[in-house]
Design a protein around this motif. Structure first.
Motif, PDB file in Angstrom:
ATOM      1  N   VAL A   7       0.871  -1.178   0.000  1.00 46.42           N
ATOM      2  CA  VAL A   7       0.000   0.000   0.000  1.00 46.42           C
ATOM      3  C   VAL A   7       0.906   1.225   0.000  1.00 46.42           C
ATOM      4  N   GLY A   8       0.795   2.051  -1.019  1.00 44.70           N
ATOM      5  CA  GLY A   8       1.763   3.128  -1.231  1.00 44.70           C
ATOM      6  C   GLY A   8       1.423   4.427  -0.528  1.00 44.70           C
ATOM      7  N   PRO A   9       2.365   5.365  -0.570  1.00 40.49           N
ATOM      8  CA  PRO A   9       2.187   6.648   0.116  1.00 40.49           C
ATOM      9  C   PRO A   9       0.933   7.395  -0.315  1.00 40.49           C
ATOM     10  N   GLU A  10       0.590   7.326  -1.599  1.00 38.18           N
ATOM     11  CA  GLU A  10      -0.579   8.105  -2.054  1.00 38.18           C
ATOM     12  C   GLU A  10      -1.877   7.550  -1.492  1.00 38.18           C
ATOM     13  N   ALA A  11      -1.955   6.222  -1.393  1.00 38.47           N
ATOM     14  CA  ALA A  11      -3.166   5.608  -0.808  1.00 38.47           C
ATOM     15  C   ALA A  11      -3.283   5.968   0.666  1.00 38.47           C
ATOM     16  N   ILE A  12      -2.130   6.045   1.333  1.00 37.26           N
ATOM     17  CA  ILE A  12      -2.142   6.406   2.763  1.00 37.26           C
ATOM     18  C   ILE A  12      -2.545   7.868   2.908  1.00 37.26           C
ATOM     19  N   ARG A  13      -1.855   8.734   2.190  1.00 40.24           N
ATOM     20  CA  ARG A  13      -2.124  10.163   2.311  1.00 40.24           C
ATOM     21  C   ARG A  13      -3.562  10.481   1.897  1.00 40.24           C
ATOM     22  N   GLY A  14      -4.048   9.815   0.852  1.00 40.26           N
ATOM     23  CA  GLY A  14      -5.381  10.097   0.337  1.00 40.26           C
ATOM     24  C   GLY A  14      -6.509   9.466   1.143  1.00 40.26           C
ATOM     25  N   GLY A  15      -6.176   8.643   2.117  1.00 38.10           N
ATOM     26  CA  GLY A  15      -7.225   8.062   2.957  1.00 38.10           C
ATOM     27  C   GLY A  15      -7.855   6.806   2.384  1.00 38.10           C
ATOM     28  N   VAL A  16      -7.302   6.286   1.293  1.00 39.03           N
ATOM     29  CA  VAL A  16      -7.804   5.011   0.756  1.00 39.03           C
ATOM     30  C   VAL A  16      -7.315   3.852   1.625  1.00 39.03           C
ATOM     31  N   ALA A  17      -6.202   4.063   2.281  1.00 40.35           N
ATOM     32  CA  ALA A  17      -5.668   3.044   3.193  1.00 40.35           C
ATOM     33  C   ALA A  17      -6.486   3.094   4.483  1.00 40.35           C
ATOM     34  N   THR A  18      -7.706   2.620   4.397  1.00 42.02           N
ATOM     35  CA  THR A  18      -8.644   2.723   5.510  1.00 42.02           C
ATOM     36  C   THR A  18      -9.475   1.453   5.608  1.00 42.02           C
ATOM     37  N   ASP A  19     -10.146   1.280   6.728  1.00 43.97           N
ATOM     38  CA  ASP A  19     -11.096   0.171   6.850  1.00 43.97           C
ATOM     39  C   ASP A  19     -12.414   0.558   6.173  1.00 43.97           C
ATOM     40  N   ALA A  20     -13.043  -0.434   5.542  1.00 41.51           N
ATOM     41  CA  ALA A  20     -14.234  -0.151   4.730  1.00 41.51           C
ATOM     42  C   ALA A  20     -15.335   0.508   5.557  1.00 41.51           C
ATOM     43  N   TYR A  21     -15.388   0.212   6.844  1.00 43.36           N
ATOM     44  CA  TYR A  21     -16.510   0.784   7.600  1.00 43.36           C
ATOM     45  C   TYR A  21     -16.420   2.300   7.749  1.00 43.36           C
ATOM     46  N   PHE A  22     -15.226   2.861   7.536  1.00 46.58           N
ATOM     47  CA  PHE A  22     -15.156   4.332   7.548  1.00 46.58           C
ATOM     48  C   PHE A  22     -15.770   4.909   6.276  1.00 46.58           C
ATOM     49  N   GLU A  23     -15.627   4.196   5.167  1.00 41.03           N
ATOM     50  CA  GLU A  23     -16.290   4.669   3.942  1.00 41.03           C
ATOM     51  C   GLU A  23     -17.805   4.641   4.108  1.00 41.03           C
ATOM     52  N   ARG A  24     -18.300   3.578   4.760  1.00 38.82           N
ATOM     53  CA  ARG A  24     -19.762   3.485   4.998  1.00 38.82           C
ATOM     54  C   ARG A  24     -20.210   4.573   5.969  1.00 38.82           C
ATOM     55  N   THR A  25     -19.341   4.860   6.956  1.00 37.70           N
ATOM     56  CA  THR A  25     -19.667   5.908   7.933  1.00 37.70           C
ATOM     57  C   THR A  25     -19.779   7.254   7.232  1.00 37.70           C
ATOM     58  N   GLU A  26     -18.816   7.533   6.351  1.00 32.85           N
ATOM     59  CA  GLU A  26     -18.867   8.800   5.609  1.00 32.85           C
ATOM     60  C   GLU A  26     -20.158   8.897   4.797  1.00 32.85           C
TER      61      GLU A  26
END
Ligand SMILES: O=P(O)(O)OC[C@H]1O[C@H](OP(=O)(O)OP(=O)(O)O)[C@H](O)[C@@H]1O
Length: 385
Positions: A7-26
């Motif tokens: 998992v690269g720096p851009e995914a981390i910085r961009g917030g894609v490196a997250t647990d799926a339930y945070f996407e559902r929360t948003e």
């Protein structure tokens, strides 16, 4: 097939490196038109219990959280913690919700490695202790491991690419593979070729346990390199180790008997704090690998403790915005912000991010963190037997 599973720096910085339930929360909060103003705190334990750990990973956490419309306060890297928050985030929840996964990963893993490294440091305070454990972990986290070791006050590390990231040079001399490449019985040839081949500023440390008795291979190294030999390393495999302290003392005796009191002895292989305490008076230094790199991450959690100015928390957690304090006697105290803390207490959380920018006074320097770790460990009595 292409590329590594990293998992690269851009995914981390961009917030894609997250647990799926945070996407559902948003999605759910946006659907409901909610985005509360919250304060969230990173904690391991709610109350101090005398079991201190070393805080690390702040530099990467700051990199992750910067550029967002949030305010962040944190303990500087290199301080020890024992209950209560190590970091506090204030902002609209949707501005940082999806960053929780990577944030906790940065802090938890680095603090776990740093705490183990500090245990090693405390076990042999006057010895050279080097971090050798990158080989046990995914290469993408090698710089985190080596940085955590340095924050804990270790004297060096082995991983070359980590050194390039950290702006510090990796150290190391020879593996068994070098001796084996020269063939059984040709250790002297290998030592001589090493001496001829590597830069003058690389210490001449001969690995002396590959085929024969440690004492015999040490004497071969001495005979081959003479006064150029700086140290020997014994990495005696566990099945042959017997009484390692006795082996080391025997090597010391034979070196001294031949006038080589200045040749140091380094040991490595499966060592932790107990072994360091056992050997520290008979060796000059240690290579410590898995004890540091394989350390369990600290069990940090991020919890909302205030919503729209009102204290709240899930059960088991303490509501309200808190401060943590270090007292002159090395105590760690937790109190609500705005209430009196201990009379001689120094508040440990400092502004880290304001208006999306990392505050210039916040110190992320590795050497400064190591100094803090040494002083704070002494103050709180970390590692005292
Ligand atoms: O056991 P740890 O504390 O995790 O230390 C890491 C490694 O450092 C030593 O390697 P060495 O360079 O001697 O290994 P080699 O046999 O690959 O040459 C030791 O044998 C360990 O395998």
């Amino acid at each position: 097939m292409s590329d590594f599973d990293i998992v690269g720096p851009e995914a981390i910085r961009g917030g894609v490196a997250t647990d799926a339930y945070f996407e559902r929360t948003e999605a759910t909060l946006r659907h409901a038109g909610k985005n509360p103003r919250v304060v969230a705190e990173v904690t391991a334990d709610q109350f101090p219990d005398g079991d201190f750990e070393l805080f690390a990973g702040v530099k990467d956490a700051a990199e992750l959280l910067s550029g967002r419309d949030i305010d962040v306060d944190a303990m500087p890297e290199g301080l020890l913690f024992d209950g209560g928050p190590v970091m506090r985030i204030e902002g609209d929840y949707l501005d940082f919700a999806r960053l929780e996964t990577s944030l906790l990963g940065f802090l938890s893993h680095a603090s776990g490695c740093a705490t183990a490294a500090l245990e090693a440091r405390a076990a042999a305070p006057d010895s050279t202790v080097l971090s050798f454990g990158a080989r046990h972990v995914h290469p993408s986290i090698a710089a985190m491991v080596e940085r955590s070791a340095l924050v804990a006050g270790l004297d060096g590390f082995s991983h070359v690419a980590a050194g390039e990231i950290l702006g510090k040079e990796a150290s190391g001399t020879m593996p068994h593979a070098l001796l084996i490449a020269f063939g059984r019985g040709n250790q002297a040839e290998a030592f001589r070729a090493f001496d001829e081949a590597v830069d003058e500023d690389v210490p001449r440390v001969a690995l002396c346990d590959t085929y024969g008795d440690e004492t015999e291979e040490v004497l071969q190294a001495v005979e081959t390199l003479g006064d150029d030999l700086d140290s020997v390393r014994l990495d005696t495999t566990s099945s042959r180790r017997g009484d390692f302290r006795h082996i080391v003392r025997e090597v010391r005796w034979e070196l001294d008997a031949r006038g080589h009191e200045d040749v140091g002895i380094f040991v490595s292989g499966g060592l932790g704090p107990a072994e360091l305490r056992h050997l520290r008076d008979v060796v000059e230094g240690f290579g410590v690998g898995g004890y540091i790199s394989n350390a369990n991450p600290v069990d940090f959690a991020l919890d909302i403790v205030e919503v729209d100015g009102e204290p709240t928390a899930k059960r088991g957690k303490l509501s309200g915005v808190k401060e943590v304090y270090r007292t002159a006697d090395g105590g760690h105290h937790v109190a609500l912000r705005g209430r009196p803390g201990p009379t001689d207490g120094e508040a440990l959380l400092e502004p880290l991010i304001r208006d999306g920018e990392v505050v210039s006074e916040f110190d992320c320097d590795i050497d400064a963190a190591a100094t803090r770790a040494r002083e704070d460990a002494e103050l709180v009595g970390f590692g005292d037997e």
